[in-house]
Design an enzyme around this catalytic site. Structure first.
Site, PDB file in Angstrom:
ATOM      1  N   ASP A 112     -10.063  -6.215   9.653  1.00  9.32           N
ATOM      2  CA  ASP A 112      -9.446  -6.148  10.984  1.00  9.32           C
ATOM      3  C   ASP A 112     -10.353  -5.332  11.902  1.00  9.32           C
ATOM      4  O   ASP A 112     -10.887  -4.296  11.476  1.00  9.32           O
ATOM      5  CB  ASP A 112      -8.111  -5.371  10.957  1.00  9.32           C
ATOM      6  CG  ASP A 112      -7.059  -6.021  10.083  1.00  9.32           C
ATOM      7  OD1 ASP A 112      -7.238  -7.190   9.736  1.00  9.32           O
ATOM      8  OD2 ASP A 112      -6.069  -5.329   9.759  1.00  9.32           O
ATOM      9  N   ILE A 113     -10.473  -5.780  13.142  1.00  6.07           N
ATOM     10  CA  ILE A 113     -11.309  -5.031  14.083  1.00  6.07           C
ATOM     11  C   ILE A 113     -10.733  -3.630  14.291  1.00  6.07           C
ATOM     12  O   ILE A 113     -11.432  -2.633  14.294  1.00  6.07           O
ATOM     13  CB  ILE A 113     -11.399  -5.780  15.426  1.00  6.07           C
ATOM     14  CG1 ILE A 113     -12.245  -7.032  15.247  1.00  6.07           C
ATOM     15  CG2 ILE A 113     -11.990  -4.883  16.523  1.00  6.07           C
ATOM     16  CD1 ILE A 113     -12.415  -7.862  16.476  1.00  6.07           C
ATOM     17  N   LYS A 162       0.833  -1.214   0.000  1.00 10.28           N
ATOM     18  CA  LYS A 162       0.000   0.000   0.000  1.00 10.28           C
ATOM     19  C   LYS A 162       0.862   1.256   0.000  1.00 10.28           C
ATOM     20  O   LYS A 162       0.555   2.239  -0.669  1.00 10.28           O
ATOM     21  CB  LYS A 162      -0.913   0.032   1.242  1.00 10.28           C
ATOM     22  CG  LYS A 162      -2.012  -1.002   1.214  1.00 10.28           C
ATOM     23  CD  LYS A 162      -3.062  -0.698   2.258  1.00 10.28           C
ATOM     24  CE  LYS A 162      -2.537  -0.801   3.672  1.00 10.28           C
ATOM     25  NZ  LYS A 162      -2.290  -2.183   4.100  1.00 10.28           N
ATOM     26  N   GLY A 163       1.949   1.193   0.766  1.00 17.71           N
ATOM     27  CA  GLY A 163       2.835   2.359   0.866  1.00 17.71           C
ATOM     28  C   GLY A 163       3.448   2.705  -0.482  1.00 17.71           C
ATOM     29  O   GLY A 163       3.543   3.879  -0.864  1.00 17.71           O
ATOM     30  N   CYS A 204      25.486   5.350  13.247  1.00 14.96           N
ATOM     31  CA  CYS A 204      24.962   5.464  14.615  1.00 14.96           C
ATOM     32  C   CYS A 204      25.650   4.456  15.531  1.00 14.96           C
ATOM     33  O   CYS A 204      26.795   4.658  15.905  1.00 14.96           O
ATOM     34  CB  CYS A 204      23.442   5.335  14.601  1.00 14.96           C
ATOM     35  SG  CYS A 204      22.707   6.074  16.070  1.00 14.96           S
ATOM     36  N   ASP A 219       3.146  -7.261 -10.694  1.00 17.00           N
ATOM     37  CA  ASP A 219       4.384  -7.465  -9.936  1.00 17.00           C
ATOM     38  C   ASP A 219       5.551  -6.934 -10.770  1.00 17.00           C
ATOM     39  O   ASP A 219       5.572  -7.121 -11.989  1.00 17.00           O
ATOM     40  CB  ASP A 219       4.621  -8.964  -9.690  1.00 17.00           C
ATOM     41  CG  ASP A 219       3.549  -9.579  -8.797  1.00 17.00           C
ATOM     42  OD1 ASP A 219       2.774  -8.812  -8.201  1.00 17.00           O
ATOM     43  OD2 ASP A 219       3.496 -10.817  -8.704  1.00 17.00           O
ATOM     44  N   ARG A 244      20.705   7.778  22.125  1.00 20.85           N
ATOM     45  CA  ARG A 244      20.844   8.273  23.498  1.00 20.85           C
ATOM     46  C   ARG A 244      22.308   8.419  23.896  1.00 20.85           C
ATOM     47  O   ARG A 244      22.647   9.156  24.796  1.00 20.85           O
ATOM     48  CB  ARG A 244      20.231   7.279  24.494  1.00 20.85           C
ATOM     49  CG  ARG A 244      18.747   7.087  24.356  1.00 20.85           C
ATOM     50  CD  ARG A 244      18.213   6.187  25.488  1.00 20.85           C
ATOM     51  NE  ARG A 244      16.938   5.613  25.103  1.00 20.85           N
ATOM     52  CZ  ARG A 244      15.789   6.273  25.121  1.00 20.85           C
ATOM     53  NH1 ARG A 244      15.756   7.517  25.542  1.00 20.85           N
ATOM     54  NH2 ARG A 244      14.677   5.691  24.738  1.00 20.85           N
ATOM     55  N   GLU A 297      20.787   7.375   5.796  1.00 23.66           N
ATOM     56  CA  GLU A 297      19.874   6.620   4.919  1.00 23.66           C
ATOM     57  C   GLU A 297      18.484   7.249   4.865  1.00 23.66           C
ATOM     58  O   GLU A 297      17.733   7.036   3.919  1.00 23.66           O
ATOM     59  CB  GLU A 297      19.798   5.150   5.370  1.00 23.66           C
ATOM     60  CG  GLU A 297      19.067   4.857   6.675  1.00 23.66           C
ATOM     61  CD  GLU A 297      19.931   5.019   7.937  1.00 23.66           C
ATOM     62  OE1 GLU A 297      20.976   5.711   7.863  1.00 23.66           O
ATOM     63  OE2 GLU A 297      19.538   4.475   8.988  1.00 23.66           O
ATOM     64  N   GLY A 341      26.958   1.914  14.595  1.00 24.88           N
ATOM     65  CA  GLY A 341      28.133   1.542  13.798  1.00 24.88           C
ATOM     66  C   GLY A 341      29.311   2.456  14.092  1.00 24.88           C
ATOM     67  O   GLY A 341      30.453   2.010  14.198  1.00 24.88           O
ATOM     68  N   LYS A 368      -8.057 -15.853  -9.743  1.00 21.81           N
ATOM     69  CA  LYS A 368      -9.218 -15.982  -8.867  1.00 21.81           C
ATOM     70  C   LYS A 368      -9.686 -14.623  -8.331  1.00 21.81           C
ATOM     71  O   LYS A 368      -8.899 -13.866  -7.749  1.00 21.81           O
ATOM     72  CB  LYS A 368      -8.877 -16.909  -7.692  1.00 21.81           C
ATOM     73  CG  LYS A 368      -8.683 -18.357  -8.127  1.00 21.81           C
ATOM     74  CD  LYS A 368     -10.003 -18.925  -8.644  1.00 21.81           C
ATOM     75  CE  LYS A 368      -9.900 -20.399  -9.008  1.00 21.81           C
ATOM     76  NZ  LYS A 368     -11.149 -20.866  -9.647  1.00 21.81           N
ATOM     77  N   HIS A 416      21.620   9.241  10.911  1.00 21.71           N
ATOM     78  CA  HIS A 416      21.136   8.222   9.964  1.00 21.71           C
ATOM     79  C   HIS A 416      21.011   8.813   8.558  1.00 21.71           C
ATOM     80  O   HIS A 416      19.932   9.275   8.179  1.00 21.71           O
ATOM     81  CB  HIS A 416      19.787   7.669  10.434  1.00 21.71           C
ATOM     82  CG  HIS A 416      19.908   6.822  11.649  1.00 21.71           C
ATOM     83  ND1 HIS A 416      20.154   5.474  11.594  1.00 21.71           N
ATOM     84  CD2 HIS A 416      19.858   7.143  12.965  1.00 21.71           C
ATOM     85  CE1 HIS A 416      20.238   4.987  12.817  1.00 21.71           C
ATOM     86  NE2 HIS A 416      20.066   5.983  13.682  1.00 21.71           N
TER      87      HIS A 416
END
Ligand code: GLN
Length: 536
Positions: free
Chosen positions: A150-151, A19-20, A383, A243, A464, A511, A385, A190, A509
């Site tokens: 889903d509820i 979906k994203g 980080c 796909d 932190r 990335e 790393g 289907k 970060h």
């Protein structure tokens, strides 16, 4: 006032249909036609944000410039749209209930019985209105997390029903993303799962306007007719979502089937010219790249690639700019040691140690770093790393055998990484790290400066612990270069090594800021350095 349009995307049948990526791809196409687009992710879980969730549960936590810990889909939105998201682009059921309950405690509801309808649904709709207003978007795309049925997603779907009731018919659109599986035994596509999923939507009063069908082959006209008949849409409103090998092909495939054109016409918006040639060329060139480079990701969540989504994306972007396919080798550092390091890392041209929390797998990370340092293999530490690179250097170069981070050993006599001063008084877990964008100043004549090409940067953080300044001089004397500092000179933001072709660590970060339109400079340079190392 601007006439704003709203697109709601729900998901059916199974999770993980993308979906994203569907929202990002549609958003990208609409943006490429000159519309201002923003995307809101509504997550039905009770956590206030994903910041407290384990990567095994939730995958990566995506941090925005304004310091919100959000769903990883916001990463897709930013990478596709090349626009910064904020805390307004993600809301969870937990956050919404929290706000409603706080209002109730303040007495804001003036004696009313506080209920899901209308109080929670109103609060949900307010989030949708709010993000549109704040970003001044022409089109707000709302992605509803979870799967219909889903509820926990019920209040969100009910909110959309009300939202549609309160807006003119042409201003909103519901698109349902569903799966049309091919069953080999029957040699047939289907449609039943889609029929059932739409039935559930209609039971709660939502009639989708379009169906976006994930499928491994184009849907024949008779299948579209059948889906249309059972789901109460016309066959041309049943769209193939084929796909593809690379997620960046999705917008190209959508454009091919004219998905965005139908969306515009249903919203009564003008069909402006689509300008995506640059994207098409970039993706095609990347797919034709002949060279490959192998990079090891040495972490502890390696069985779950969702935990490193943005890192994987950043490597693709860096690959695009270096004309090379980046192959990732996943190394679980819990199983890495001096004995097997050569066997596991002997064939890679670059080594990356990503962010993380907790002691598990740390010794393996230190082994990987020592190997990269001694064998002069390009190394990138993010980080945790960076923190591990400092520990490794203190242990093996300065000879401080018990050097450690106080995160892993509170009693070490050499706490080269320790808790940040501001963190010491913090007790709660949610949203309390050093989060979001902070500036840093780069030192001239460093790999960092060469990569960025500017003296000051701003990058996103989530930590932190920090480099302990008491060890700065000693480490610098031994060959470590502090290549970036916070503007007050207090926090070490980047390190590198003097006698090494490319050894870089950063406390932030990078990335999270890499885009298809522009790879992050540190990833770009790391991949370039790894390429130079292809004699291995
Ligand atoms: N655990 C480390 C810290 O809190 C590193 C965090 C990270 O890698 N994001 O500082």
């Amino acid at each position: 006032m601007k006439k704003r349009k709203y697109i709601f995307l729900t998901g059916g049948v199974v999770s993980s249909l993308g979906k994203g990526i569907a929202c990002s791809s549609l958003g990208f196409l609409l943006q490429s036609r000159g519309y201002k687009v923003t995307i809101l992710k509504l997550d039905p879980y009770i956590n206030v944000d994903p910041g407290t969730m384990s990567p095994y549960q939730h995958g990566e936590v995506y941090v925005t410039d304004d310091g919100a810990e959000t769903d990883l889909d916001l990463g897709h939105y930013e990478r596709f749209l090349n626009v910064n998201m904020t805390r307004d682009n993600n809301a969870t059921a937990g956050q919404i209930y929290y706000e409603v309950i706080q209002k109730e405690r303040r007495g804001d509801y003036l004696g009313a019985t506080v209920q899901v309808i209308p109080h929670v649904t109103d609060a949900i709709n307010q989030k949708i209105i709010n993000v549109g207003e704040k970003t001044d978007a022409d089109i707000v795309i709302v992605e509803i997390g979870g799967t219909v049925g889903d509820i926990e997603s019920l209040p969100f779907l009910e909110a959309i029903r009300q939202f549609r009731l309160n807006h003119p018919a042409g201003d909103t659109l519901v698109i349902h993303l569903t799966l049309v599986p091919f069953i080999a035994g029957a040699n047939e596509l289907k449609t039943k799962p889609t029929q059932h999923s739409v039935m559930r939507l209609r039971e709660i009063g939502l009639q989708p306007d379009m169906l976006l069908c994930r499928t491994d082959r184009p849907l024949p006209e008779n299948v579209k007719q059948k889906i249309g008949l059972f789901c109460n849409v016309s066959a041309n409103e049943v769209i193939d979502a084929l796909d593809v090998d690379l997620i960046y092909e999705v917008p190209l495939q959508y454009a091919e089937v004219k998905f965005d054109e139908l969306v515009l016409s249903k919203l009564g918006l003008e069909k402006r010219k689509l300008d995506i040639e640059w994207w098409r060329k970039k993706i095609a060139r990347y797919q034709k790249a002949k060279r490959t480079v192998k990079i090891a990701i040495c972490g502890k969540y390696v069985t779950l690639h969702d935990a490193y989504k943005s890192i994987m994306a950043a490597f693709q972007h860096a690959g695009m700019e270096n004309d090379v396919r980046v192959e990732l080798k996943w190394i679980n550092t819990e199983d890495l040691n001096e004995k097997n390091v050569e066997e596991k890392l002997g064939d890679v041209q670059g080594i990356l140690v990503p962010g993380g929390f907790g002691e598990r797998g740390i010794e393996g990370k230190l082994t990987a770093i020592k190997y990269a340092r001694e064998k002069k293999i390009p190394f990138f530490g993010i980080c945790l790393g960076l923190q591990c690179a400092v520990i490794e250097y203190a242990r093996n170069v300065l000879g401080k055998k018990d050097a450690n981070s106080t995160e892993f050993d509170p009693n070490t006599t050499n706490p080269v990484i320790h808790l940040m001063e501001k963190q010491k008084s913090i007790k709660g877990m949610g949203g309390t790290m050093r989060l979001g964008s902070y500036p840093a100043k780069l030192r001239k004549d460093t790999l960092a400066y060469k990569a960025y090409g500017v003296p000051e940067i701003a990058e996103r953080h989530r930590h932190r612990y920090e480099f302990n300044n008491s060890y700065r001089l000693e480490l610098e004397d031994a060959g470590m270069i502090i290549s970036a500092l916070s503007p007050d000179g207090d926090l070490v933001e980047m390190i590198e090594l003097r006698d090494h072709p490319w050894f870089v660590g950063c406390q932030f970060h990078p990335e999270l800021k890499s885009r298809v339109a522009k790879a992050h400079p540190l990833f770009r340079e790391f991949v370039a350095a790894a390429l130079k190392n292809d004699t291995r």
